[in-house]
Design an enzyme around this catalytic site. Structure first.
Site, PDB file in Angstrom:
ATOM      1  CG  ASP A 172      -2.289   0.552   0.932  1.00  0.00           C
ATOM      2  OD1 ASP A 172      -2.359   1.790   0.853  1.00  0.00           O
ATOM      3  OD2 ASP A 172      -3.276  -0.191   0.775  1.00  0.00           O
ATOM      4  CG  HIS A 222      -5.160   3.889   1.115  1.00  0.00           C
ATOM      5  ND1 HIS A 222      -4.818   2.625   0.664  1.00  0.00           N
ATOM      6  CD2 HIS A 222      -6.457   4.068   0.761  1.00  0.00           C
ATOM      7  CE1 HIS A 222      -5.863   2.072   0.053  1.00  0.00           C
ATOM      8  NE2 HIS A 222      -6.880   2.931   0.104  1.00  0.00           N
ATOM      9  CB  SER A 373      -9.063   0.462  -0.083  1.00  0.00           C
ATOM     10  OG  SER A 373      -8.543   0.664  -1.358  1.00  0.00           O
TER      11      SER A 373
END
Ligand SMILES: [Ca+2]
Ligand SMILES: [Ca+2]
Ligand SMILES: [Ca+2]
Ligand SMILES: [Ca+2]
Length: 437
Positions: A172, A222, A373
């Site tokens: 990620d 994220h 996600s």
């Protein structure tokens, strides 16, 4: 490697399109098939990213017949930017300025010295492109009362396992390595930053709006958020943070493929890919197949375009999903309806909660985020728990348990329920000691 600088070469928005590429044709064919097969008319919200690739780069794999990369470079006036690994027959090549990737690939297609060639496609976090942002940063941690926990029956799951002995690689934007809730998960596990090619995958704001969408560092946090969801499901599992996306959420398939291979070689039992693109990369698919063959479950996001067009690598070949060890995860809301943004279709394996998910966020806090996600690491955590309880199962059998224990969504979502794979994951049920098929 910095792909951001390549965006700059081609202007403010900066990502080039390979408009005539065959994947577009394949996508259209699939869209038409989907229309007929699924009776869906809602595919038009196709995401950005069809054919996006790094300019002046191609990936080649040599035939196993003593071909030399120098000969290939001599033919195409290219240079070797990177070899996939020391003993690999796969190379990232740089093309001369002014050359056209499509024209070069057309020539390479008929070059018998090459097994395949493809653009260095750009994949991204589905939450990129200003669609979904984190919000509500504070010190409030998620709790066992959150709808995701009850929906997935984490209480039952945790009575059987907390994920001890399992390792989940999170590919990620990196992670806050010393976040108080995650420090223990990262401890003793390898980590790497494949974007900057250094040993520190820490998330840092760089203060740039590289894709020109008006927001700096769109996807900062994220990876930390995704890792926190794995921890929420499998608190005793180890997490291997591998940085493959920049702070704006972009990464190229050569880099992502190297990280998949790294995770495979360094003890991951599960690989979480909360990223993807509309383009199918043979290299990435090859590395994922290799990881699965080595016993690694690969879990990937279905994408946030409210589309039935296949999103790769989650979609595999783009065909009907099955229990094959590659799990395509889409998102449902707290009412067990498809999330408005979530992709769907015959290529999806399973759904998990993805709306308003609270998880870890840098620095030292928590935030909400929505997207496939977020749904994906719930299933990665589930795979970690199944692995912890049933260590001898191969990836296809782990996915078999995830799929066959899922709750059908036909009643709660009559419109999309049949297009969300096996249904909504039920982690408690997936650990039950019964066989299902
Ligand atoms: Ca933890
Ligand atoms: Ca770094
Ligand atoms: Ca931006
Ligand atoms: Ca599958």
């Amino acid at each position: 490697m910095h792909y951001l600088k390549y965006y700059r070469e081609v202007g403010a928005v900066g990502r080039r399109r390979l408009q005539q590429h065959r994947t577009v044709t394949a996508a259209l064919v699939f869209a038409l098939c989907s229309l007929f097969l699924l009776g869906s008319y809602d595919y038009a919200g196709a995401d950005t990213g069809v054919g996006d690739f790094v300019p002046h780069q191609v990936i080649v794999r040599l035939q196993p017949t003593g071909v030399s990369i120098d000969d290939i470079n001599a033919t195409y006036d290219s240079t070797t930017l990177q070899r996939f690994s020391d003993d690999s027959d796969i190379y990232l090549l740089g093309l001369p300025t002014g050359s056209d990737v499509q024209v070069t690939l057309d020539q390479m297609t008929s070059d018998e010295r090459l097994l395949y060639s493809e653009p260095n496609y750009i994949a991204e976090s589905p939450e990129g492109d200003a669609r979904h942002r984190a919000w509500g940063f504070s010190s409030d941690a998620p709790s066992s009362q959150d709808y995701s926990a009850t929906m997935l029956d984490l209480a039952t799951a945790h009575s059987m396992s907390l994920g001890e002995g399992a390792t989940v690689a999170v590919l990620d934007t990196g992670a806050q390595l010393d976040h108080p809730a995650l420090q223990d998960n990262f401890e003793g596990v390898k980590h790497y930053d494949f974007v900057s090619d250094d040993n520190n995958p820490t998330e840092r704001r760089v203060g740039l709006d590289e894709d020109g969408d008006g927001t700096k560092d769109d996807l900062y946090g994220h990876g930390t958020h995704v890792a926190g969801i794995v921890d929420f499901v499998a608190p005793s599992a180890k997490i291997m943070p591998l940085r493959v996306l920049d702070t704006e959420g972009y990464g190229d398939v050569f880099t992502i493929s190297r990280a998949v291979s790294y995770a495979d070689r360094n003890g991951a039992n599960v690989i979480n890919l909360s990223l993807g693109s509309r383009s199918r990369s043979r290299l990435l698919q090859q590395m994922i197949k290799g990881a699965i063959a080595d016993g690694v479950v690969v879990v990937a996001a279905a994408g946030n375009s409210n589309s039935s067009l296949p999103h790769y690598p989650a979609a595999g070949n783009g065909a009907m999903s099955s229990a094959d060890g590659l799990v395509a995860v889409t998102s449902v809301n707290m009412y067990s309806k498809k999330s408005g943004y979530a992709n769907y279709g015959a290529w999806v394996d399973v759904a998990a909660p993805g709306d308003d998910i609270r998880s870890t966020f840098p620095v030292d806090g928590y935030a909400y985020w929505s997207g496939t996600s977020m749904a994906t690491p719930f299933v990665s955590g589930e795979a970690a728990l199944v692995h912890a309880v049933y260590g001898s199962l191969d990836p296809a059998s782990v996915e078999g348990k995830i799929r066959c224990s899922a709750q059908p969504l036909l009643l709660t979502d009559p419109i999309y329920g049949a297009m969300l794979g096996a249904g909504r994951a039920d982690i408690g049920a997936s650990l039950a000691p019964r066989l299902c098929s």
